[in-house]
Each structure stands twice: as structure tokens, then as C-alpha cells.
Design a protein around this motif. Structure first.
Motif, PDB file in Angstrom:
ATOM      1  N   LYS A  27       0.824  -1.205   0.000  1.00 35.90           N
ATOM      2  CA  LYS A  27       0.000   0.000   0.000  1.00 35.90           C
ATOM      3  C   LYS A  27       0.857   1.254   0.000  1.00 35.90           C
ATOM      4  O   LYS A  27       0.534   2.243  -0.672  1.00 35.90           O
ATOM      5  N   ALA A  28       1.965   1.232   0.750  1.00 41.24           N
ATOM      6  CA  ALA A  28       2.855   2.391   0.795  1.00 41.24           C
ATOM      7  C   ALA A  28       3.838   2.337  -0.364  1.00 41.24           C
ATOM      8  O   ALA A  28       4.225   1.242  -0.820  1.00 41.24           O
ATOM      9  N   PRO A  29       4.261   3.471  -0.893  1.00 44.90           N
ATOM     10  CA  PRO A  29       5.237   3.486  -1.991  1.00 44.90           C
ATOM     11  C   PRO A  29       6.542   2.807  -1.570  1.00 44.90           C
ATOM     12  O   PRO A  29       7.078   3.085  -0.490  1.00 44.90           O
ATOM     13  N   GLY A  30       7.035   1.920  -2.419  1.00 44.88           N
ATOM     14  CA  GLY A  30       8.289   1.207  -2.151  1.00 44.88           C
ATOM     15  C   GLY A  30       8.147   0.045  -1.207  1.00 44.88           C
ATOM     16  O   GLY A  30       9.128  -0.658  -0.945  1.00 44.88           O
ATOM     17  N   HIS A  31       6.959  -0.174  -0.688  1.00 40.48           N
ATOM     18  CA  HIS A  31       6.754  -1.288   0.242  1.00 40.48           C
ATOM     19  C   HIS A  31       6.307  -2.520  -0.531  1.00 40.48           C
ATOM     20  O   HIS A  31       5.545  -2.432  -1.495  1.00 40.48           O
TER      21      HIS A  31
END
Length: 436
Positions: A27-31
Motif C-alpha cells: 500500500k505504501a510506496p516502495g513497500h
């Protein structure tokens, strides 16, 4: 590093279970979200695994080529429309001391996520069918040879040395004598009279070869080995028909391959079965030779190159090409001339090195024949002697100096018109013990 495959799965394959790790965008960028599940290797469980991956939107999967256990996993994933990368286990070593099934599948998924894994060649269905038949035929041929060797040992134990006179125990004359021995005939004179054709010239020797201590126990074992030999010969004949039928789509390629010296129908079928006959996956002849395990390895450090054995490749293709190299060694062809040149350079007793080098040459020729879809053009046994003017000058000096070391005086006359060979006049050397 850039992510090459955003929705990827890594699979650790075993005989009874497989571990599957899925890496998806978080959900989070780069995760990245990681999910790990365990499945049994029954076909229904593998179909459930493939359906689960397809539901998650996985587009690519990677796994090790572990024995034969990856086969059903590969077919289940391919049937679900997932691109599968089957990798050499040596190319994806995990960090030492952190080796578990749970970590292995995650490590494979992470490597494939960044495009760090190199896929192995997985043949198409028709190529795989041909490959199964050619490999099984090779196994049966080896078993047939083993039965013949066992038969020879039994005869040797019984004091019967037919194979010391006949070229092989499979000749009609030798077979008749062995069958007579099994039937109870022990008279050497009667056995020798069973010889046919040119073997009748060796009747006195055959009488001595058949005079032994052959017993009923030897006869029983000979019967077993002969029956096994005949059974295997019949199965090989059946496989020849099956291989020929499976090779029909590649008839044009096989026709081109058999124009190469040393390569017959069976070897050509093995080449097609192992490579798929499509050279687009091999960018150069050297790539194909390295894939077959016929190229020297690399071992360089601090600017120094050290000896390195050839890496492991396709052992079936390697064995076929080395066998073809031995076949071509005595022919008046360019590959045959290369074998003899290398054998002289490597020295007596190193002919195996020459055979591997010529197998490399034949593999490169086969690549060109399949790549450009044409017959092999023979350059002749004198190709290396007349390859270029510099080489000819070197040969002239070499032979002139060799004759001079033997005490000969050589006078050479260059050709006048460029077509006739050079004239040479030699004065014999002075015999030992006489004044010059």
C-alpha cells in the motif's frame, strides 16, 4: 535496483511439498507485501496453487531445477498462464548459515523480482517428446553393451575365447558357436566348423578358442545374457521407429546435420532433441558450445588466467558430439585434420583432449548449419595447410629445418606460374660412421 517483475512468486520445490512466496506491491510506496504458503505436490494441490497465484495477479514465477520434481509444478503454472523461470540451483545460492525452506522461497522470489535469475531452456512439447525417446534409447544401448560384456566374462571364465578370434561376439559365426555351447556341444572341432564366410580361414584358431572348461552353469548364464541382449536389441529397434516418427517435424534440419562429417542419423536426432533446432536462443556458436559443456571454464584473478575445467553442461549433447569427434578423427576432412593436428600438439596419450576440442568444432558447425538452414560445405583435409600464405611459409621452413636437422641438404624452387607446386631437391644424409 529497479523492479523488473512487480508481481512475482518464488517456489522451493521438494518431492512431497513446495513452499511458495509471493511478493506484491504494498500500500505504501516502495513497500512490498510478502505471503508464504505451503502446498503438497499432488496434481490437484498444484492446480490449487496455480489458481491461487493467478487470483493474486502473479505474472512471473521462479523455481530451482530440482531433479524431476519441478516438472509437474512447471506444467501447472504454465497451464494457468504464468511465465515460469526454471533456474540452475548453483546460480541462486542463499547466504550461508540461513538455509531454510521458508527463506529459500523468499530468496528466489526476491532475486527474480529484480531480474537476477537466468532461465534454463525448457523445450516445447514436440521437442520434449523427441528428447525422452533419444535419451531412453541411449540408456538401452548402454545396457545392451553391458549384457555383451557380461557374456564375454562368462565365456572367459569357461575358458572359451571366441572373441579373441572373431571381431565381436555379435557376428553370425560367434553367435552360432555360443548357441551350440549352450545346447551342450563341447567338441572344439565341431564348434569351429560352424564358422561362416571369411571366418572359415581361422578354423584352427577357433578350435583352440573353443577348447575350455565350459559347464552347464556357464551355459545357463550365457542363455540369460543372450536373451537379455536380444530383448534390448528389439526394444532399441522399436525406439528407432518412435524416434523417427517424433523427428518428422525436423526432417529438413536433420538432413542438413548429417552432411557434417562424423554426424549420422542418430547423432543428428540427439542434436535436435537437446537444442530444439532453433538457434535464436543461442546468440553465437560459442554460446551453444558452452551450454553443451564443451567450452573451457573461466578462472582469472589479478590478471592471471589459471587452468579451469569445462563447466557442467548438457551431458547428453556433449557425449554425442565427443563420440562424433572420435568418428571423424580418421576421415580426410577438415575436422579430421584438426583432430590429428591437436593430437600431435597435445602429445601421445592426450587424444581425449583433442576429441573434446573437435567436439567443440563440430558443435559450432552444427550451430551454423541449423542457424542458416543449409548443408555443410567441406573445406578438405588440406585446409589448415593452405589456409593462408603465412601458414604455408611457416610449413616450408618447418619441414626444411626438420630435414636439415637430419643431415639433408634441401634446395627449394618456388613455383613459376603460381599453380604448380614448388620443386624440391634433397641430398641424402651421410650414413652414421662415415665421413661427410
Amino acid at each position: 535496483m529497479d523492479i523488473v517483475h512487480p508481481r512475482v512468486a518464488g517456489i522451493d520445490v521438494h518431492k512431497k511439498v513446495i513452499w511458495v512466496a509471493v511478493r506484491l506491491p504494498g500500500k505504501a510506496p516502495g513497500h512490498r507485501e510478502v505471503t508464504v504458503r505451503r502446498f503438497k505436490t499432488f496434481w490437484r494441490s498444484l492446480q490449487e496453487m496455480a489458481a491461487w497465484l493467478a487470483e493474486l495477479g502473479v505474472t512471473d514465477a521462479a523455481m530451482e531445477s530440482t531433479g524431476v520434481y519441478w516438472w509437474p509444478v512447471y506444467h501447472a503454472l504454465a497451464g494457468a498462464g504464468i511465465e515460469v523461470c526454471v533456474c540452475n540451483a548453483a546460480h541462486m545460492r542463499n547466504v550461508p548459515g540461513r538455509k531454510t525452506d521458508l527463506r529459500d522461497c523468499q530468496w528466489i522470489a526476491e532475486l527474480h523480482e529484480y531480474g537476477l535469475l537466468r532461465a534454463s531452456f525448457i523445450p516445447a512439447a514436440e521437442v520434449a517428446a523427441l528428447r525422452q525417446r533419444t535419451r531412453y534409447r541411449k540408456k538401452l544401448i548402454g545396457q545392451r553393451s553391458s549384457e555383451l560384456q557380461r557374456l564375454s566374462k562368462v565365456l572367459e571364465d569357461g575358458g572359451v575365447k571366441i572373441d579373441s578370434v572373431a571381431s565381436t561376439l555379435t557376428t553370425a559365426s560367434a553367435r552360432d558357436m555360443i548357441e551350440a555351447l549352450i545346447a551342450g556341444q563341447r567338441d572344439p572341432a565341431v564348434l569351429a566348423q560352424l564358422a561362416r564366410g571369411v571366418m572359415r580361414k581361422k578354423i584352427p584358431e577357433l578350435q583352440m578358442a573353443c577348447d575350455g572348461r565350459f559347464t552347464d552353469s556357464h551355459a545357463q548364464m550365457c542363455r540369460l545374457h543372450l536373451d537379455a541382449y536380444d530383448h534390448l536389441a528389439a526394444k532399441i529397434a522399436e525406439l528407432d521407429l518412435l524416434v523417427a516418427k517424433a523427428a518428422e517435424p525436423f526432417a529438413a534440419v536433420i538432413t542438413h546435420l548429417i552432411t557434417i562429417p562424423g554426424i549420422g542419423q542418430r547423432t543428428a536426432q540427439v542434436i535436435v532433441a537437446e537444442t530444439g533446432a532453433a538457434m535464436a536462443r543461442f546468440a553465437s556458436p560459442a554460446r551453444l558450445a558452452a551450454w553443451a559443456g564443451l567450452a573451457p571454464g573461466d578462472n582469472e584473478s589479478a590478471g592471471k588466467r589459471k587452468k579451469a575445467a569445462a563447466r557442467q553442461g548438457d551431458r547428453h549433447l556433449r557425449a554425442a558430439m565427443v563420440e562424433a569427434a572420435w568418428t571423424v578423427s580418421r576421415t580426410a576432412t577438415r575436422p579430421g585434420a584438426r583432430f590429428r593436428r591437436l593430437a600431435r600438439r597435445f602429445g601421445r596419450g592426450n587424444e581425449k583432449k583433442a576429441a573434446v576440442a573437435v567436439a567443440h568444432t563440430l558443435t559450432c558447425i552444427a550451430w551454423a548449419v541449423m542457424r542458416y538452414d543449409r548443408d555443410y560445405a567441406e573445406a578438405g583435409a588440406d585446409y589448415y595447410d593452405h589456409r593462408d600464405a603465412r601458414n604455408r611459409d611457416h610449413l616450408v621452413r618447418h619441414y626444411q629445418q626438420a630435414l636439415a636437422r637430419l643431415g639433408y641438404q634441401v634446395t627449394l624452387t618456388p613455383p613459376g606460374d603460381g599453380h604448380s607446386p614448388s620443386a624440391a631437391t634433397t641430398t641424402p644424409a651421410t650414413p652414421p660412421g662415415q665421413a661427410a
